[in-house]
Design an enzyme around this catalytic site. Structure first.
Site, PDB file in Angstrom:
ATOM      1  N   ASP A 213       6.814   2.500   0.982  1.00 47.18           N
ATOM      2  CA  ASP A 213       5.650   3.398   0.857  1.00 47.18           C
ATOM      3  C   ASP A 213       5.899   4.533  -0.131  1.00 47.18           C
ATOM      4  O   ASP A 213       5.306   5.608  -0.020  1.00 47.18           O
ATOM      5  CB  ASP A 213       5.257   3.991   2.214  1.00 47.18           C
ATOM      6  CG  ASP A 213       5.105   2.934   3.291  1.00 47.18           C
ATOM      7  OD1 ASP A 213       4.381   1.955   3.046  1.00 47.18           O
ATOM      8  OD2 ASP A 213       5.724   3.078   4.356  1.00 47.18           O
TER       9      ASP A 213
ATOM     10  N   LYS B 252       5.096   2.720  -5.259  1.00 55.65           N
ATOM     11  CA  LYS B 252       5.559   1.855  -6.351  1.00 55.65           C
ATOM     12  C   LYS B 252       4.408   1.237  -7.142  1.00 55.65           C
ATOM     13  O   LYS B 252       4.513   1.033  -8.343  1.00 55.65           O
ATOM     14  CB  LYS B 252       6.444   0.741  -5.774  1.00 55.65           C
ATOM     15  CG  LYS B 252       7.717   1.240  -5.123  1.00 55.65           C
ATOM     16  CD  LYS B 252       8.544   0.110  -4.535  1.00 55.65           C
ATOM     17  CE  LYS B 252       7.918  -0.525  -3.321  1.00 55.65           C
ATOM     18  NZ  LYS B 252       7.823   0.369  -2.145  1.00 55.65           N
TER      19      LYS B 252
ATOM     20  N   GLY C 185       2.234  -3.078   0.657  1.00 50.37           N
ATOM     21  CA  GLY C 185       0.942  -2.451   0.398  1.00 50.37           C
ATOM     22  C   GLY C 185       1.049  -1.562  -0.821  1.00 50.37           C
ATOM     23  O   GLY C 185       1.331  -0.378  -0.701  1.00 50.37           O
ATOM     24  N   HIS C 186       0.868  -2.147  -1.997  1.00 51.85           N
ATOM     25  CA  HIS C 186       1.001  -1.378  -3.224  1.00 51.85           C
ATOM     26  C   HIS C 186      -0.381  -0.868  -3.627  1.00 51.85           C
ATOM     27  O   HIS C 186      -1.253  -1.639  -4.022  1.00 51.85           O
ATOM     28  CB  HIS C 186       1.627  -2.234  -4.326  1.00 51.85           C
ATOM     29  CG  HIS C 186       3.055  -2.582  -4.024  1.00 51.85           C
ATOM     30  ND1 HIS C 186       3.845  -3.328  -4.864  1.00 51.85           N
ATOM     31  CD2 HIS C 186       3.841  -2.270  -2.961  1.00 51.85           C
ATOM     32  CE1 HIS C 186       5.056  -3.453  -4.329  1.00 51.85           C
ATOM     33  NE2 HIS C 186       5.061  -2.824  -3.176  1.00 51.85           N
TER      34      HIS C 186
ATOM     35  N   GLN D 151       8.714  -3.008  -0.192  1.00 52.46           N
ATOM     36  CA  GLN D 151       9.432  -2.232   0.828  1.00 52.46           C
ATOM     37  C   GLN D 151      10.356  -1.192   0.151  1.00 52.46           C
ATOM     38  O   GLN D 151       9.999  -0.661  -0.876  1.00 52.46           O
ATOM     39  CB  GLN D 151      10.203  -3.144   1.788  1.00 52.46           C
ATOM     40  CG  GLN D 151       9.316  -3.951   2.724  1.00 52.46           C
ATOM     41  CD  GLN D 151       8.800  -5.233   2.105  1.00 52.46           C
ATOM     42  OE1 GLN D 151       9.539  -5.965   1.456  1.00 52.46           O
ATOM     43  NE2 GLN D 151       7.534  -5.515   2.301  1.00 52.46           N
TER      44      GLN D 151
END
Length: 420
Positions: free
Chosen positions: A12, A15, A39-40, A221
């Site tokens: 988180d 990135k 979750g980008h 991650q």
């Protein structure tokens, strides 16, 4: 040449925005590990987009985006993701490639994930229940189905054989769940997956390297969730560090040049596990509220704390980080006092190394105090425009880590990135 962008904390770190920003300077963006729990988050014209499996360079015109063999791929999630993105990017298929050795997540993987987590009770890891861990277990157990297998006329029988193996395990848990709808969605998504560019990933990317193409490898991650070097057992199921690029894409180490590490100006963690600098107080809640610290995929509230330089120094070391990008620096605008974790106190001794099992160690974080800048930096366009107290904070971090902060993100938009 391959440059790597990866997270240095517990994920988180922001990135997606950074990959999206840098992608214009590369010919290829490649995801090398992880699954649909990534979750980008990107923003397009103020609208929030979340990429789970598709590389974050997908919106850059003419760039090749490769899902590498180190990823575990959920076809259902991938199809939905593509559908959501078509209104922003008309033809995803022309620039999206999938390595044929990429492992598949099938419906019973998600059932196994749920059954395993329920069985742990109060000792649960905090899985996102996406089927990722069971899919990686099948990979190491040599049972997995891979993307290239979907082109085999016998794929349905291969699927049934693996499903039966899973049901033996599910029965041992006493777990019974109807997956018929998931199966229907899965096989529909398999047909969609067949329409994408399925390639022999390792030959594909090495050919591009021989042609002089520049590759940006994108991690999911964070380094402190690495299956080998993270806060085990509260980790993910893949190698999230730079070494994972080689096995996750099929490239040799000598191709890697820059390793760009992403860290927040503070620290967050989702789910269970040790978090030395966590703030279970008003400051922690303020970080969560101001930083909108809720999972991009799960919506779960993130645990928040001050930046942990002991863990960050460890992550820089094992990744060979050459430069840092600090994200969400603007969140700290609202604090008059800041702190930095510079050491741990373990059994009365001060240490600056990450112990084998942080979850079992009796430690206390040691903090260094800083004055906050209490100034809105969101409109700053250059390093010179930043307040002096913020520069002091950055300098301390540079000196502690021995790795320079080269970029500072001062807001969610793509353009809000200050180069030092």
């Amino acid at each position: 040449m391959i440059d790597v962008i990866l997270g240095l904390q517990w994920g988180d770190e922001g990135k997606g925005k950074i990959v999206d920003f840098f992608a214009k300077d590369y010919d290829v963006v490649a995801r090398f590990q992880g699954g649909p729990n990534a979750g980008h988050t990107l923003y397009r014209n103020g609208e929030k987009l979340v990429l789970r499996q598709i590389p974050s360079g997908i919106f850059n015109e003419g760039k090749i985006n490769l899902i590498g063999n180190g990823v575990v791929l959920d076809p259902i999630s991938l199809e939905k993701e593509c559908e959501q993105l078509t209104k922003f990017e008309g033809d995803l298929k022309k620039n999206l490639y999938v390595a044929e050795r990429t492992n598949l997540i099938i419906p019973t993987h998600r059932a196994l994930d749920k059954a395993s987590e329920l069985a742990k009770g109060n000792s649960k890891i905090g899985s996102t229940l996406k089927g990722i861990s069971p899919a990686y277990m099948d990979k190491t157990g040599r049972n997995a189905l891979r993307v290239g297998d979907i082109l085999n006329p016998d794929f349905k029988n291969m699927y049934e054989a693996l499903k039966e193996k899973h049901y033996v395990i599910l029965n041992s848990y006493g777990f019974d769940e109807d997956i018929s709808q998931d199966e229907a969605d899965f096989f529909n998504a398999i047909e969609f997956l067949k329409t994408l560019n399925i390639v022999n990933g390792e030959y594909f990317i090495n050919k591009l390297l021989k042609e002089g193409k520049k590759v940006l490898a994108e991690g999911a991650q964070g380094s402190m969730l690495d299956v080998d070097f993270g806060t085990f057992p509260f980790v993910t199921s893949s190698n999230t560090i730079s070494a994972g690029v080689c096995s996750g894409l099929g490239v040799a180490p000598q191709h890697i040049k820059e390793v760009i590490g992403i860290t927040k100006a503070y620290c967050t963690r989702v789910g269970s596990g040790p978090f030395p600098s966590e703030l279970d107080n008003e400051d922690g809640q303020r970080l969560r509220d101001i930083g909108k610290e809720y999972g991009a995929v799960t919506g779960r509230p993130r645990r928040c704390g001050w930046i942990d330089l002991v863990a960050l120094d460890f992550a820089c070391m094992i990744n060979g980080v050459t430069q840092l990008v600090m994200t969400k620096a603007d969140v700290l605008d609202h604090f008059e006092k800041l702190e930095v974790c510079s050491a741990y106190s373990l059994d009365g001794k001060e240490i600056t190394e990450v112990p084998l099992r942080l979850d079992l160690a009796s430690y206390q974080p040691k903090f260094e105090a800083f004055e906050g800048w209490h100034t809105d930096i969101s409109q700053a366009k250059s390093y010179d425009g930043l307040p002096g107290k913020m520069k002091d904070y950055i300098t301390f971090i540079n000196d502690y880590l021995g790795v320079p902060v080269k970029y500072i993100s001062n807001g969610p938009e793509r353009e809000q990135l200050i180069k030092i």
